[in-house]
Design a protein around this motif. Structure first.
Motif, PDB file in Angstrom:
ATOM      1  N   UNK A 115       0.865  -1.179   0.000  1.00 20.14           N
ATOM      2  CA  UNK A 115       0.000   0.000   0.000  1.00 20.14           C
ATOM      3  C   UNK A 115       0.905   1.232   0.000  1.00 20.14           C
ATOM      4  N   UNK A 116       1.030   1.939  -1.137  1.00 19.07           N
ATOM      5  CA  UNK A 116       1.919   3.110  -1.187  1.00 19.07           C
ATOM      6  C   UNK A 116       1.300   4.307  -0.479  1.00 19.07           C
ATOM      7  N   UNK A 117       2.076   5.377  -0.344  1.00 20.16           N
ATOM      8  CA  UNK A 117       1.619   6.586   0.342  1.00 20.16           C
ATOM      9  C   UNK A 117       0.284   7.070  -0.221  1.00 20.16           C
ATOM     10  N   UNK A 118      -0.578   7.519   0.670  1.00 18.37           N
ATOM     11  CA  UNK A 118      -1.904   7.973   0.291  1.00 18.37           C
ATOM     12  C   UNK A 118      -2.888   7.672   1.411  1.00 18.37           C
ATOM     13  N   UNK A 119      -4.092   8.187   1.289  1.00 14.50           N
ATOM     14  CA  UNK A 119      -5.147   7.935   2.267  1.00 14.50           C
ATOM     15  C   UNK A 119      -6.202   7.066   1.604  1.00 14.50           C
ATOM     16  N   UNK A 120      -6.429   5.896   2.172  1.00 17.21           N
ATOM     17  CA  UNK A 120      -7.305   4.888   1.569  1.00 17.21           C
ATOM     18  C   UNK A 120      -8.530   4.671   2.450  1.00 17.21           C
ATOM     19  N   UNK A 121      -9.690   4.965   1.938  1.00 16.15           N
ATOM     20  CA  UNK A 121     -10.940   4.657   2.614  1.00 16.15           C
ATOM     21  C   UNK A 121     -11.259   3.190   2.345  1.00 16.15           C
ATOM     22  N   UNK A 122     -11.582   2.458   3.403  1.00 15.21           N
ATOM     23  CA  UNK A 122     -11.876   1.031   3.257  1.00 15.21           C
ATOM     24  C   UNK A 122     -13.255   0.780   3.857  1.00 15.21           C
ATOM     25  N   UNK A 136       2.017  -1.644   4.667  1.00 16.05           N
ATOM     26  CA  UNK A 136       1.461  -0.294   4.623  1.00 16.05           C
ATOM     27  C   UNK A 136       2.637   0.670   4.718  1.00 16.05           C
ATOM     28  N   UNK A 137       3.015   1.231   3.601  1.00 22.86           N
ATOM     29  CA  UNK A 137       4.251   1.996   3.543  1.00 22.86           C
ATOM     30  C   UNK A 137       4.128   3.356   4.233  1.00 22.86           C
ATOM     31  N   UNK A 138       5.275   3.958   4.490  1.00 25.04           N
ATOM     32  CA  UNK A 138       5.324   5.267   5.123  1.00 25.04           C
ATOM     33  C   UNK A 138       4.521   6.268   4.292  1.00 25.04           C
ATOM     34  N   UNK A 139       3.666   7.009   4.989  1.00 23.63           N
ATOM     35  CA  UNK A 139       2.808   7.964   4.290  1.00 23.63           C
ATOM     36  C   UNK A 139       1.471   7.396   3.880  1.00 23.63           C
ATOM     37  N   UNK A 140       1.276   6.084   4.069  1.00 23.67           N
ATOM     38  CA  UNK A 140      -0.007   5.452   3.744  1.00 23.67           C
ATOM     39  C   UNK A 140      -0.874   5.374   4.994  1.00 23.67           C
ATOM     40  N   UNK A 141      -2.153   5.546   4.792  1.00 24.55           N
ATOM     41  CA  UNK A 141      -3.097   5.491   5.912  1.00 24.55           C
ATOM     42  C   UNK A 141      -4.380   4.818   5.461  1.00 24.55           C
ATOM     43  N   UNK A 142      -4.773   3.776   6.206  1.00 21.23           N
ATOM     44  CA  UNK A 142      -6.064   3.125   5.957  1.00 21.23           C
ATOM     45  C   UNK A 142      -7.069   3.708   6.938  1.00 21.23           C
ATOM     46  N   UNK A 143      -8.208   4.183   6.437  1.00 20.80           N
ATOM     47  CA  UNK A 143      -9.289   4.673   7.286  1.00 20.80           C
ATOM     48  C   UNK A 143     -10.530   3.845   6.978  1.00 20.80           C
ATOM     49  N   UNK A 144     -11.028   3.137   7.978  1.00 16.98           N
ATOM     50  CA  UNK A 144     -12.160   2.241   7.750  1.00 16.98           C
ATOM     51  C   UNK A 144     -13.485   2.994   7.839  1.00 16.98           C
ATOM     52  N   UNK A 145     -14.410   2.578   6.997  1.00 20.20           N
ATOM     53  CA  UNK A 145     -15.723   3.207   6.946  1.00 20.20           C
ATOM     54  C   UNK A 145     -16.549   2.918   8.187  1.00 20.20           C
TER      55      UNK A 145
END
Length: 483
Positions: A115-122, A136-145
């Motif tokens: 998972x590259x850098x970015x904000x990912x809605x899951x 989950x690489x540096x700068x990547x963020x998973x945000x769950x719904x």
């Protein structure tokens, strides 16, 4: 030589002497030599019994456990999440991309989902499969719904020590092997905006789950989910082997942060917590064994590490103790540092807490808790070279948690605490509360220091308590002389 064979041999010698032509003196000589041989042989057999096995030192016991904890191998099969449609733009739902990547992992017997850098809605759970790593690489963020329906259908899980079928944990692995979560990114459960709001609504379902536990209702019939308001864990490994979670930041969990359930061969390393919702424990090993938790930065609204082993009837029936757990080089901050219980009915043993310090306030440092509803045991607990700052209670051991329960007292014994220090304990330094019919026993305090304290020691229903170099308050030196 067996005794039956010896008897037959003696009989044959007697018959030989009786019917042969040898003199009485020679016959007696033959028999005498045989009896001497027999006595010497038996003596030799007795002397060859193995000597009692030498008791291993604490370090040797710990090192034997470490030999059985083996890091899982990370797959070389790299799968970039953005190649499956994820955008990392904080808008596009990344759930379909995760699902597609995991299908490929299953088909190809493993993969490394990057998972590259970015904000990912899951919007829904990530169900990991064997031989798969989530990087989950540096700068990547998973945000769950926050739409609860996205976490259905219900899956096999557990809630406060009772097996149920409930909303899926947000990241979930079930009956998988070689599962890894790594990287320097963030896993955000978005609990504050979602499931955590259910805390005040959970009581009816919570009580129903406990009733089903006590009445031995089949697990398949314990179906929760819609309308039950039991919050899911953020990350759960259930009946898994060979687990690694390393480097990531775990934040904003709906319930417990990381739950190891009936799993083994586990490494948690360099994880950071930022979790302040209700029941945001850091790590909860339950019915699990061979675990290394090291170099962790805790910052939790609840227990940093809470070792569990099932609740009441179900825990005693499952009879799978949590054991062989090493917690070292961690920095504690939150409600409690290291806790055992209170759901521990299958027993907890062989826990080592070593070379840890604090990063902020903890209400209690070391907390062992049970009550007479639980049963089970807590034994062989080793705390060495650990320091805390200001706490409410330093070490608290209780068999009567919440002042409730009857019929199934817990056996708490063999706790060895050495080189433990606190700056201050605003309530109590060392507390032991055994039970009248099952006293807490064989607790050793060595080189323990509490610089200031309201109540130094409070022991009830406790026996075989050993102190060696314990100073609570200011150390007293030479007595003053008469003037």
């Amino acid at each position: 030589m067996r005794l039956g064979n010896i008897g037959r041999l003696i009989f044959r010698i007697d018959r030989y002497v009786e019917h042969s032509q040898v003199s009485i003196q020679l016959a007696n000589c033959i028999l005498m030599k045989f009896y001497i041989f027999l006595i010497l042989s038996i003596s030799s057999l007795i002397s060859c019994k193995p000597s009692p096995k030498k008791e291993l030192s604490r370090e040797e016991k710990r090192d034997e456990i470490l030999k059985n904890i083996i890091e899982p191998k990370i797959s070389d099969n790299k799968l970039l999440l953005t190649d499956f449609g994820a955008a990392g733009d904080s808008v596009t739902d990344a759930k379909p991309a995760f699902d597609k990547a995991l299908v490929v992992c299953k088909e190809q017997n493993g993969g490394r989902i990057v998972v590259p850098a970015g904000v990912y809605i899951v919007n829904g759970p990530i169900h990991l499969v064997s031989n798969t790593s989530l990087e989950i690489q540096k700068g990547a963020k998973l945000i769950f719904g926050t739409n609860a329906e996205d976490y259905l259908p219900a899956v096999p899980t557990s809630w406060e020590g009772t097996f149920i079928n409930n909303y899926s944990p947000l990241i979930y692995a079930y009956q998988a092997e070689n599962v890894v979560i790594t990287g320097e990114g963030v896993i955000d459960g978005n609990g504050k905006e979602g499931f955590s709001k259910w805390y005040d609504k959970q009581k009816p379902a919570q009580e129903l789950s406990r009733k089903m536990n006590h009445e031995n209702v089949p697990v398949k019939d314990r179906v929760f989910g819609a309308g039950s308001f039991l919050r899911p864990q953020l990350i759960q490994f259930f009946e898994c082997k060979s687990i690694l979670i390393e480097g990531v930041t775990v934040a904003n969990s709906p319930f417990w942060c990381v739950h190891f359930l009936k799993s083994e061969n586990i490494i948690a390393r360099k994880v950071k917590f930022d979790a302040f919702n209700k029941n945001n424990d850091g790590f909860d090993p339950e019915y699990s064994k061979n675990i290394l938790i090291e170099d962790i930065d805790f910052n939790n609204a609840d227990d940093n590490v809470a070792v569990k082993a099932g609740r009441d009837h179900e825990g005693r029936k499952t009879a799978m103790s949590s054991e062989n757990i090493i917690i070292r080089r961690c920095r504690f901050r939150g409600l409690h540092g290291v806790v055992i219980g209170s759901e521990m009915s299958a027993g907890v043993q062989n826990v080592f807490v070593e070379n840890c310090t604090y990063a902020g306030y903890c209400k209690r440092g070391i907390y062992l808790k049970s009550n007479p509803d639980r049963g089970g045991f807590i034994r062989n607990i080793y705390v060495n070279d650990v320091e805390f700052g200001n706490v409410e209670d330093g070490v608290f051991i209780t068999s009567f948690y919440h002042g409730e329960g009857k019929g199934f007292e817990t056996d708490i014994r063999n706790v060895f605490i050495e080189n433990l220090s606190f700056k201050a304990a605003s309530h109590a330094g060392l507390v032991i509360q055994g039970y009248p019919t099952k006293k807490v026993a064989n607790i050793h305090f060595s080189n323990v220091r509490i610089d200031s304290c309201a109540t130094a020691v409070s022991f009830t229903n406790a026996e075989q308590i050993v102190f060696n170099n314990v100073v609570i308050g200011q150390q007293v030196n030479e007595p003053t002389a008469v003037k």
